[in-house]
Enzyme design. Structure first.
Site, PDB file in Angstrom:
ATOM      1  N   HIS A 101      -2.002  -5.280  -9.438  1.00 37.07           N
ATOM      2  CA  HIS A 101      -1.021  -5.323  -8.346  1.00 37.07           C
ATOM      3  C   HIS A 101       0.002  -4.201  -8.548  1.00 37.07           C
ATOM      4  O   HIS A 101       0.495  -4.010  -9.666  1.00 37.07           O
ATOM      5  CB  HIS A 101      -0.322  -6.693  -8.351  1.00 37.07           C
ATOM      6  CG  HIS A 101       0.679  -6.833  -7.258  1.00 37.07           C
ATOM      7  ND1 HIS A 101       0.319  -7.162  -5.962  1.00 37.07           N
ATOM      8  CD2 HIS A 101       2.026  -6.650  -7.248  1.00 37.07           C
ATOM      9  CE1 HIS A 101       1.411  -7.181  -5.212  1.00 37.07           C
ATOM     10  NE2 HIS A 101       2.447  -6.871  -5.958  1.00 37.07           N
ATOM     11  N   GLU A 171      -2.163   3.036 -12.655  1.00 38.12           N
ATOM     12  CA  GLU A 171      -3.168   1.968 -12.531  1.00 38.12           C
ATOM     13  C   GLU A 171      -4.500   2.453 -13.102  1.00 38.12           C
ATOM     14  O   GLU A 171      -5.184   1.740 -13.839  1.00 38.12           O
ATOM     15  CB  GLU A 171      -3.371   1.570 -11.063  1.00 38.12           C
ATOM     16  CG  GLU A 171      -2.185   0.849 -10.442  1.00 38.12           C
ATOM     17  CD  GLU A 171      -2.470   0.444  -9.002  1.00 38.12           C
ATOM     18  OE1 GLU A 171      -3.591   0.036  -8.680  1.00 38.12           O
ATOM     19  OE2 GLU A 171      -1.540   0.550  -8.173  1.00 38.12           O
TER      20      GLU A 171
HETATM   21  C1  GRF Z   1      -4.102  -0.670  -5.737  1.00 42.73           C
HETATM   22  O1  GRF Z   1      -2.820  -0.167  -5.517  1.00 42.73           O
HETATM   23  C2  GRF Z   1      -4.032  -2.017  -6.398  1.00 42.73           C
HETATM   24  O2  GRF Z   1      -2.897  -2.187  -7.199  1.00 42.73           O
HETATM   25  C3  GRF Z   1      -3.945  -2.952  -5.235  1.00 42.73           C
HETATM   26  O3  GRF Z   1      -4.706  -2.374  -4.218  1.00 42.73           O
HETATM   27  C4  GRF Z   1      -4.820  -0.967  -4.428  1.00 42.73           C
HETATM   28  C5  GRF Z   1      -6.269  -0.674  -4.487  1.00 42.73           C
HETATM   29  O4  GRF Z   1      -6.520   0.697  -4.483  1.00 42.73           O
HETATM   30  N1  GRF Z   1      -4.375  -4.285  -5.575  1.00 42.73           N
HETATM   31  P1  GRF Z   1      -7.990   1.231  -4.726  1.00 42.73           P
HETATM   32  O5  GRF Z   1      -8.891   0.542  -3.699  1.00 42.73           O
HETATM   33  O6  GRF Z   1      -8.381   0.853  -6.121  1.00 42.73           O
HETATM   34  O7  GRF Z   1      -7.938   2.704  -4.521  1.00 42.73           O
END
Ligand code: GRF
Length: 199
Positions: A101, A171
């Site tokens: 998240h 991330e």
């Molecule tokens: C990310 O920002 C994640 O934190 C959230 O949704 C987004 C997904 O991005 N849950 P991606 O599809 O991995 O590019």
């Protein structure tokens, strides 16, 4: 460890994990991707890697659990999955579902808090530090035990998309590490708290 990814859109986190599998950082298998959208780029990525894709819809939701069990899935990773996980999957995979998240939970989480809505709310509230959270998934949105968090500064000139980009890049460097911890049994869960121990 057999890992299933649940996706709905772009899939950049999924791609980042694939990269770390390919370069040898992470030794797991991804036999299955579950996509809530027929047009998700993440599903296309999976197909191009010869990974089975199961497209969910209202009619076939009960089948997901059967497929997860048939493919002997050990860990489910929600990476941009926008649908609610059915309760029977949460019970069958207790402490074996994680979500990423883009804020420091419990702030800026819950129903409707996804994508740019999160970053917009952070900026509107004048928060100075945001970040990312990787947590276990339970019956409530963004509520399970926190496994990992990383702080990212909110700059005064940030637009939601500027902030999203900086957090997303963190991330990409975080999710594979948490998955690796699961694959090496380094995750300790104690009721509503979780901890990752060093290698
Ligand atoms: C990310 O920002 C994640 O934190 C959230 O949704 C987004 C997904 O991005 N849950 P991606 O599809 O991995 O590019």
């Amino acid at each position: 460890m057999n890992c299933a990814f649940f996706v709905s859109g772009r899939g950049s986190n999924f791609e980042a994990v694939l990269k770390h599998i390919k370069n040898g950082d992470l030794q797991i298998k991804i036999p299955l991707v579950v996509s809530s959208s027929e047009t998700a780029a993440a599903a296309e990525t999976a197909k191009s890697e010869n990974i089975e894709v199961f497209y969910t819809n209202k009619e076939n939701r009960q089948k997901i659990l059967d497929i997860l069990l048939a493919r002997k899935i050990d860990l489910i990773v929600l990476a941009g999955y926008l649908k609610k996980i059915p309760d029977e999957i949460i019970s069958a995979f207790k402490n074996k579902i994680i979500n990423i998240h883009p804020s420091l939970l419990p702030a800026f989480g819950g129903k409707g808090m996804f994508g740019e809505f999160v970053h917009k709310a952070v900026i509107e509230r004048g928060v100075k530090i945001s970040g990312l959270t990787i947590h276990l998934v339970d019956e409530k949105y963004d509520n399970g035990a926190i496994l990992f968090q990383k702080a990212v500064e909110v700059k005064s000139a940030d637009t939601p998309s500027d902030l999203a980009k900086r957090i997303l890049s963190e991330e990409h460097d975080s999710l594979w590490r948490v998955i690796k911890a699961f694959s090496q049994n380094r995750v300790i869960i104690n009721e509503n708290k979780a901890e990752i121990v060093d290698e």
